[in-house]
Design an enzyme around this catalytic site. Structure first.
Site, PDB file in Angstrom:
ATOM      1  N   ASP A 167      39.332  12.579  19.666  1.00  0.00           N
ATOM      2  CA  ASP A 167      40.018  13.117  18.495  1.00  0.00           C
ATOM      3  C   ASP A 167      39.988  14.640  18.584  1.00  0.00           C
ATOM      4  O   ASP A 167      39.373  15.199  19.492  1.00  0.00           O
ATOM      5  CB  ASP A 167      39.366  12.596  17.205  1.00  0.00           C
ATOM      6  N   SER A 168      40.631  15.323  17.644  1.00  0.00           N
ATOM      7  CA  SER A 168      40.771  16.779  17.769  1.00  0.00           C
ATOM      8  C   SER A 168      39.621  17.536  17.118  1.00  0.00           C
ATOM      9  O   SER A 168      39.536  18.746  17.247  1.00  0.00           O
ATOM     10  CB  SER A 168      42.067  17.204  17.102  1.00  0.00           C
ATOM     11  N   GLY A 169      38.778  16.827  16.394  1.00  0.00           N
ATOM     12  CA  GLY A 169      37.728  17.490  15.630  1.00  0.00           C
ATOM     13  C   GLY A 169      38.173  17.785  14.202  1.00  0.00           C
ATOM     14  O   GLY A 169      37.353  18.065  13.340  1.00  0.00           O
ATOM     15  N   GLY A 170      39.478  17.704  13.976  1.00  0.00           N
ATOM     16  CA  GLY A 170      40.018  18.022  12.645  1.00  0.00           C
ATOM     17  C   GLY A 170      39.426  17.145  11.551  1.00  0.00           C
ATOM     18  O   GLY A 170      39.014  17.636  10.499  1.00  0.00           O
ATOM     19  N   ASP A 224      44.834  18.792  13.565  1.00  0.00           N
ATOM     20  CA  ASP A 224      45.548  18.584  12.301  1.00  0.00           C
ATOM     21  C   ASP A 224      44.639  18.856  11.115  1.00  0.00           C
ATOM     22  O   ASP A 224      43.423  18.970  11.267  1.00  0.00           O
ATOM     23  CB  ASP A 224      46.058  17.134  12.224  1.00  0.00           C
ATOM     24  N   GLN A 277      50.874  13.395   9.124  1.00  0.00           N
ATOM     25  CA  GLN A 277      50.115  13.494   7.863  1.00  0.00           C
ATOM     26  C   GLN A 277      51.095  13.291   6.704  1.00  0.00           C
ATOM     27  O   GLN A 277      52.108  12.643   6.870  1.00  0.00           O
ATOM     28  CB  GLN A 277      49.383  14.847   7.798  1.00  0.00           C
ATOM     29  N   GLY A 333      45.012  10.721   8.262  1.00  0.00           N
ATOM     30  CA  GLY A 333      44.879  10.981   6.832  1.00  0.00           C
ATOM     31  C   GLY A 333      44.787   9.748   5.960  1.00  0.00           C
ATOM     32  O   GLY A 333      45.009   9.821   4.754  1.00  0.00           O
ATOM     33  N   ASP A 390      41.018   2.447  15.902  1.00  0.00           N
ATOM     34  CA  ASP A 390      39.605   2.710  16.163  1.00  0.00           C
ATOM     35  C   ASP A 390      38.868   2.674  14.833  1.00  0.00           C
ATOM     36  O   ASP A 390      39.467   2.931  13.793  1.00  0.00           O
ATOM     37  CB  ASP A 390      39.412   4.100  16.778  1.00  0.00           C
ATOM     38  N   CYS A 422      31.661 -17.802  18.710  1.00  0.00           N
ATOM     39  CA  CYS A 422      31.661 -16.558  19.473  1.00  0.00           C
ATOM     40  C   CYS A 422      31.028 -16.751  20.847  1.00  0.00           C
ATOM     41  O   CYS A 422      29.930 -17.280  20.966  1.00  0.00           O
ATOM     42  CB  CYS A 422      30.897 -15.482  18.695  1.00  0.00           C
ATOM     43  N   CYS A 466      29.937 -14.445  22.837  1.00  0.00           N
ATOM     44  CA  CYS A 466      29.210 -13.262  23.298  1.00  0.00           C
ATOM     45  C   CYS A 466      27.777 -13.602  23.709  1.00  0.00           C
ATOM     46  O   CYS A 466      27.241 -14.653  23.384  1.00  0.00           O
ATOM     47  CB  CYS A 466      29.226 -12.154  22.234  1.00  0.00           C
ATOM     48  N   CYS A 507      25.359 -14.547  20.783  1.00  0.00           N
ATOM     49  CA  CYS A 507      25.539 -15.874  20.186  1.00  0.00           C
ATOM     50  C   CYS A 507      25.171 -16.999  21.149  1.00  0.00           C
ATOM     51  O   CYS A 507      24.774 -18.083  20.735  1.00  0.00           O
ATOM     52  CB  CYS A 507      26.972 -16.023  19.687  1.00  0.00           C
TER      53      CYS A 507
HETATM   54 ZN   LIG Z   1      28.657 -13.188  19.109  1.00  0.00          ZN
END
Ligand SMILES: [Zn+2]
Length: 407
Positions: A91-94, A145, A227, A254, A304, A342, A344, A347
Site C-alpha cells: 500500500d502507499s502508506g496513505g 492517496d 476516493q 476509503g 485484502d 476444512c 487445513c 483441522c
Molecule cells: Zn482448518
C-alpha cells in the site's frame, strides 16, 4: 512486462481472471493476506505456500519505519528479504498515516506524521511514497492517496478527492521516471539474461548487464485509487478522472472506515460501473468471509484484510458452520476438529478441546494454529468462488450458511 490481466470467464458481474506479475501468476478473484511488517503474523512462509497464497500485502508505513527501505533494498526488495518468491503488493502508506489521526498534518505537498514507535517526525509525499515502494520492490504498488474520514460533508469529501487526484498524477509521474530503479529489475529482464548466458557459453568475457529502459524489462505496476467518500457522484467523478490519468489497475479506497455495511456495498457497486472491465479492480481492506464472496460477485478481483489473522489471535475462528469463539467452555471436552469441512493442517490434526486449551493458556501455538486455519478458510472461500464462476454459477454457498440464525 509489468503485469498482464485477462478475464477468462464472466458469471453475472463476477469475473474469473488471471493476473501475471513478474513474480508469478495469480488467479482472481483473489484474497491477499496482510503481511504488515514483512510477515503474516504467526504464519511462516512455507505454510503460506502450502495454503496456496498467491500474493501477499506489505504495509509501506510500517516497513519504512522498521526495518527501513535501505535494508529491504539490499536484499533485492521484499521478495528477497522475507524469502517470498511469489507476488507482493504494497500500500502507499496513505491509509496507515490516515489512521494515526492525532499524529498527522496534511498539506498540498504531503503528510507530516509522527511514528507510532518513537514519536519521531516523518514526511510522506506522493514522490517519497513511490520512492519507498520502489525500494521495497513489490510487484504492485499503490498511488499515494488521502483516505477521506467518515463522516465528512460534501465540500470536504470533494476537496479530499481532488487532492487524491493531484497526488495520483504526481505518483504516476514519479513512478514513470524512476521505475527502472526497482531492486530486481535486472534479474527479471529476459533480454539481459539471455545476453549474459550467451556470452558465458561462448567463452567470452561476461557482459555486464546494463539495465536500460526497454519494453521487455520487468517493472512494478502502479495502481490508482478511487476516493470520493460515501458520495456516489463523487465516486463516479473520482473513478472517471483516475481512469483518465491511466493505470494498469484500479483500487477502491476509503471504505470500511466506519460506514454501515450496506453503504459500503452501494459505493462499491456504483464505483465498479466506472472502472474499465479489462483491468484488475482491487477493493482495499475488506472484509468478513461473507463480504468477500459478495464483493467477488459484484466483480471485484482483489481483496485484502487483516481480519482472518487478527480475529485468529483473539480466538475468533471462521468455519463452514459459522463463527466459533474457541475460549468458550463448551469446547473443553470437544474431540472434533475445528471445522469438519476444512482440509487445513490444523483441522486434520487437532481437536477443538486442544485448541481451546492452548488459547486459554495463552500459548504462542494458539496464535499460530488459529491464524493458519482462518487463512485457510478465507483462501478456500475464494477458491470456491472461482470454481462457481467457472461453472457460471453465483457463489452462494457461504452466504446461506452464514445467514442461518444462530443456534
Ligand atoms: Zn482448518
Amino acid at each position: 512486462m509489468s503485469i498482464e490481466f485477462q478475464v477468462r470467464t464472466n458469471s453475472g458481474a463476477a469475473r474469473l481472471g488471471r493476473l501475471l506479475t513478474p513474480h508469478g501468476e495469480i488467479e482472481t478473484p483473489v484474497f491477499m493476506p496482510v503481511g504488515t511488517v514483512a510477515t503474516v503474523k504467526a504464519v511462516p512462509q512455507d505454510v503460506l505456500e502450502e495454503l496456496g497464497v498467491q500474493i501477499l500485502l506489505g504495509n509501506t508505513y510500517h516497513l519504512y519505519l522498521r526495518p527501513g527501505v535501505e535494508t529491504v533494498r539490499q536484499f533485492g526488495g521484499l521478495h528477497g528479504f522475507m524469502s517470498w518468491p511469489q507476488a507482493i503488493l504494497t500500500d502507499s502508506g496513505g491509509f496507515q498515516v490516515f489512521s494515526l489521526n492525532e499524529l498527522r498534518k496534511v498539506s498540498e505537498e504531503g503528510v507530516t506524521f509522527r511514528s507510532h514507535l518513537d514519536g519521531s517526525s516523518h514526511f510522506f509525499s506522493p514522490e517519497s511514497s513511490i520512492a519507498t515502494q520502489i525500494g521495497l520492490g513489490a510487484d504492485i504498488i499503490m498511488a499515494f492517496d488521502e483516505c477521506t474520514e467518515f463522516p465528512a460533508d460534501r465540500a470536504r469529501t470533494k476537496a479530499s478527492m481532488e487532492l487524491t487526484l493531484r497526488w495520483a498524477e504526481r505518483s504516476k509521474k514519479y513512478f514513470e521516471e524512476h521505475k527502472q530503479e526497482v531492486p530486481w529489475a535486472e534479474d527479471r529482464t529476459p533480454t539481459t539474461l539471455c545476453h549474459s548466458e550467451h556470452a558465458q557459453s561462448a567463452g567470452e568475457e561476461l557482459a555486464v548487464p546494463t539495465p536500460s529502459p526497454s519494453s521487455t524489462q520487468a517493472t512494478q505496476s502502479l495502481f490508482g485509487i478511487v476516493q470520493g467518500g460515501m458520495d456516489l457522484d463523487l465516486r463516479r467523478e473520482s473513478a472517471e478522472r483516475t481512469v483518465e490519468i491511466g493505470f494498469p489497475g484500479y483500487a477502491i479506497g476509503g471504505l470500511s472506515v466506519g460506514e454501515p455495511r450496506e453503504r459500503t456495498r452501494e459505493v462499491v457497486e456504483a464505483t465498479l460501473e466506472y472502472l474499465p472491465k479489462d483491468k484488475p479492480r482491487y477493493l482495499m481492506g475488506v472484509g468478513t468471509p461473507e463480504e468477500i464472496v459478495e464483493y467477488a460477485n459484484l466483480g471485484v478481483d482483489m481483496m485484502d484484510c487483516v481480519l482472518p489473522t487478527r480475529a485468529a489471535r483473539h480466538g475468533l475462528l471462521f468455519t463452514s458452520e459459522g463463527k466459533i469463539t474457541i475460549k468458550q467452555a463448551r469446547y473443553a471436552q470437544d474431540h472434533g476438529p475445528l471445522d469438519p469441512s476444512c482440509p487445513c493442517r490444523v483441522c486434520r490434526r487437532y481437536s477443538r478441546a486442544y485448541l481451546r486449551h492452548l488459547y486459554a493458556s495463552n500459548e504462542v501455538l494458539a496464535q499460530v494454529l488459529n491464524s493458519i486455519h482462518n487463512l485457510s478458510f478465507y483462501l478456500d472461500t475464494m477458491r470456491r468462488v472461482r470454481h462457481s464462476i467457472s461453472l457460471g454459477e453465483e457463489s452462494r454457498f457461504l452466504s446461506s450458511v452464514w445467514a442461518r440464525p444462530k443456534a
